[in-house]
Enzyme design. Structure first.
Site, PDB file in Angstrom:
ATOM      1  N   LYS A 142     -25.790  19.418   0.298  1.00 39.63           N
ATOM      2  CA  LYS A 142     -24.729  19.165   1.272  1.00 39.63           C
ATOM      3  C   LYS A 142     -24.175  20.485   1.784  1.00 39.63           C
ATOM      4  O   LYS A 142     -23.751  21.329   0.995  1.00 39.63           O
ATOM      5  CB  LYS A 142     -23.618  18.337   0.625  1.00 39.63           C
ATOM      6  CG  LYS A 142     -22.475  17.947   1.559  1.00 39.63           C
ATOM      7  CD  LYS A 142     -21.503  17.015   0.837  1.00 39.63           C
ATOM      8  CE  LYS A 142     -20.393  16.536   1.746  1.00 39.63           C
ATOM      9  NZ  LYS A 142     -19.486  15.584   1.067  1.00 39.63           N
ATOM     10  N   SER A 156     -23.506  18.410   6.843  1.00 38.72           N
ATOM     11  CA  SER A 156     -24.863  17.868   6.885  1.00 38.72           C
ATOM     12  C   SER A 156     -25.428  17.793   5.473  1.00 38.72           C
ATOM     13  O   SER A 156     -25.082  18.599   4.610  1.00 38.72           O
ATOM     14  CB  SER A 156     -25.765  18.755   7.750  1.00 38.72           C
ATOM     15  OG  SER A 156     -25.276  18.841   9.073  1.00 38.72           O
ATOM     16  N   ASP A 160     -12.306   6.963  -0.174  1.00 29.82           N
ATOM     17  CA  ASP A 160     -13.207   6.632   0.938  1.00 29.82           C
ATOM     18  C   ASP A 160     -14.343   5.736   0.446  1.00 29.82           C
ATOM     19  O   ASP A 160     -15.517   5.987   0.721  1.00 29.82           O
ATOM     20  CB  ASP A 160     -13.767   7.910   1.580  1.00 29.82           C
ATOM     21  CG  ASP A 160     -14.356   7.643   2.972  1.00 29.82           C
ATOM     22  OD1 ASP A 160     -14.038   6.598   3.569  1.00 29.82           O
ATOM     23  OD2 ASP A 160     -15.144   8.483   3.455  1.00 29.82           O
ATOM     24  N   ASP A 178     -28.564   4.209   0.903  1.00 29.71           N
ATOM     25  CA  ASP A 178     -27.150   3.869   0.819  1.00 29.71           C
ATOM     26  C   ASP A 178     -26.965   2.386   1.106  1.00 29.71           C
ATOM     27  O   ASP A 178     -27.834   1.713   1.676  1.00 29.71           O
ATOM     28  CB  ASP A 178     -26.285   4.769   1.704  1.00 29.71           C
ATOM     29  CG  ASP A 178     -26.463   4.544   3.206  1.00 29.71           C
ATOM     30  OD1 ASP A 178     -26.532   3.381   3.638  1.00 29.71           O
ATOM     31  OD2 ASP A 178     -26.514   5.537   3.948  1.00 29.71           O
TER      32      ASP A 178
END
Length: 311
Positions: A58, A42, A168, A129
Site C-alpha cells: 500500500k 494505491s 470504516d 474483497d
C-alpha cells in the site's frame, strides 16, 4: 482539513527496528500489478525477495495523511494506520494478532519526490474483497452471510480489546478467502483510538455512516460500528446497501428487496435503529436468535469450494 497528532501508548510493543538495521524496501520486495486505488493511495501486488511470498503493498502519499502518531523508538511521526496495525499484531513486534485482521508485515518511509509511506501486508490466496464477492454472486444465502458477519464481529471485538475502532467497516474492506470462507478486515486508514466520549471527526464511508453523524457530525464508536454492521448485513443478504442518500439514512427504515427471514430482518432493523442508544452491542448481536442458528449443512458457492456456514 486539520491534521491531528495522536500520542499512542504502545507500551506492549517492542520497537520493531531497534534490533537490526533495516534494509531498504527495494532490497526486500518487488512490485507487481496495481490492485486498486482511491483516496487512501494505491495498492499493488508484490513479492518478498527472500522467499517469494506474495504480498500487497500500500502506497500512501504524505499529503494524504490526516492523522499522525508517535511510535516508541521513532524520531519521525507515522500515519496512524501504521501505529494501529502494530498494536494489532503487525510488523516484528511481540503482540499476537487475530486471524480476522490483515497482518502488516513491514512498513517503510519513502523520501524524495514521491515521499510518503509503504505498508507491506500479507496477501491471502485465493481471495477477493466482499464487494466483488457479492457483485459476482449476487445476494448471499443467509448461512454464508451469518458466517461472515460472525467473523467480522469477532475481529472487531479484538480491535476494541486493544483500544482501537476501525470506523470504516464495509464490503470493500473485508477480504474473503474463497477457498475456506475465512475473512480478514483490511484498511485501518480511518481508524482511531477507542474512547468513551463523542467523536466529532469521521473519515469513513458516508453511506455506511449513521443518522447522528449525518445530522449532527457527532457519534459514539460502538453505535457507529453497529450501524455499519447493519448496512453490511443488509448488503450481504440483499445484494446492495440499503441507503444511498442522506435523507434515506436519516429515515433509518430499510426496504427489503429480497425474501429475507424474519429473524434476519429483525437483526438488521435493530442494528439500524435511528437512535444510537437503541442499537445492540457487538455481544448482543452475537446472541441474537438469527446469529445463534447453527446449520451444519455445506453451502455451495458457485464456481468455488464449498464453505461451511458456521464454525
Amino acid at each position: 482539513m486539520d491534521k491531528r497528532i495522536v500520542d499512542l501508548r504502545l507500551d506492549q510493543l517492542e520497537d520493531p527496528r531497534a534490533k537490526t538495521v533495516k534494509e531498504p524496501f527495494e532490497k526486500q520486495y518487488t512490485y507487481g500489478a496495481l490492485l486498486g486505488s482511491g483516496g487512501f493511495g494505491s495498492v499493488f501486488a508484490g513479492q518478498r525477495i527472500s522467499d517469494g511470498q506474495q504480498v500487497a503493498i500500500k502506497q500512501i502519499s504524505r499529503d494524504r495523511v490526516q492523522q499522525w502518531a508517535r511510535l516508541p523508538g521513532e524520531v519521525n511521526m507515522v500515519p496512524i494506520e501504521i501505529a494501529l496495525l502494530l498494536s494489532l499484531g503487525g510488523g516484528m513486534g511481540s503482540v499476537p494478532g487475530h486471524r480476522g485482521i490483515i497482518r502488516m508485515l513491514d512498513w517503510f518511509e519513502v523520501q524524495g519526490q514521491g515521499q510518503g509511506y509503504l505498508i507491506v501486508f500479507e496477501k491471502p490466496q485465493p481471495c477477493q474483497d466482499l464487494f466483488d464477492f457479492i457483485t459476482e454472486r449476487g445476494a448471499l444465502e443467509e448461512p454464508v452471510a451469518q458466517r461472515f458477519l460472525k467473523q467480522v464481529i469477532e475481529a472487531l471485538q479484538f480491535c476494541h480489546s486493544k483500544g482501537i475502532v476501525h470506523r470504516d467497516i464495509k464490503d470493500e474492506n473485508i477480504l474473503v478467502d474463497t477457498r475456506t470462507g475465512d475473512i480478514k478486515i483490511i484498511d485501518f486508514g480511518s481508524g482511531a483510538l477507542l474512547k468513551d466520549p463523542i467523536y466529532t471527526d469521521f473519515e469513513g464511508t458516508r453511506v455506511y455512516s449513521p443518522p447522528e453523524w449525518i445530522l449532527h457530525q457527532r457519534y459514539n464508536a460502538g453505535p457507529l460500528t453497529v450501524w455499519s454492521l447493519g448496512v453490511l448485513l443488509f448488503d450481504m443478504v440483499c445484494g446492495d446497501i440499503p441507503f444511498e442518500r442522506d435523507a434515506d439514512i436519516i429515515q433509518a427504515t430499510p426496504s427489503f428487496t429480497k425474501r429475507i427471514s424474519k429473524e434476519c430482518q429483525s437483526l438488521i432493523r435493530w442494528c439500524l435503529a435511528y437512535r444510537a442508544e437503541d442499537r445492540p452491542t457487538l455481544e448482543q448481536i452475537l446472541h441474537h436468535p438469527w446469529m445463534m442458528e447453527n446449520s451444519e449443512d455445506i453451502v455451495d458457492l458457485p464456481g468455488k469450494s464449498n464453505i461451511k456456514p458456521s464454525l
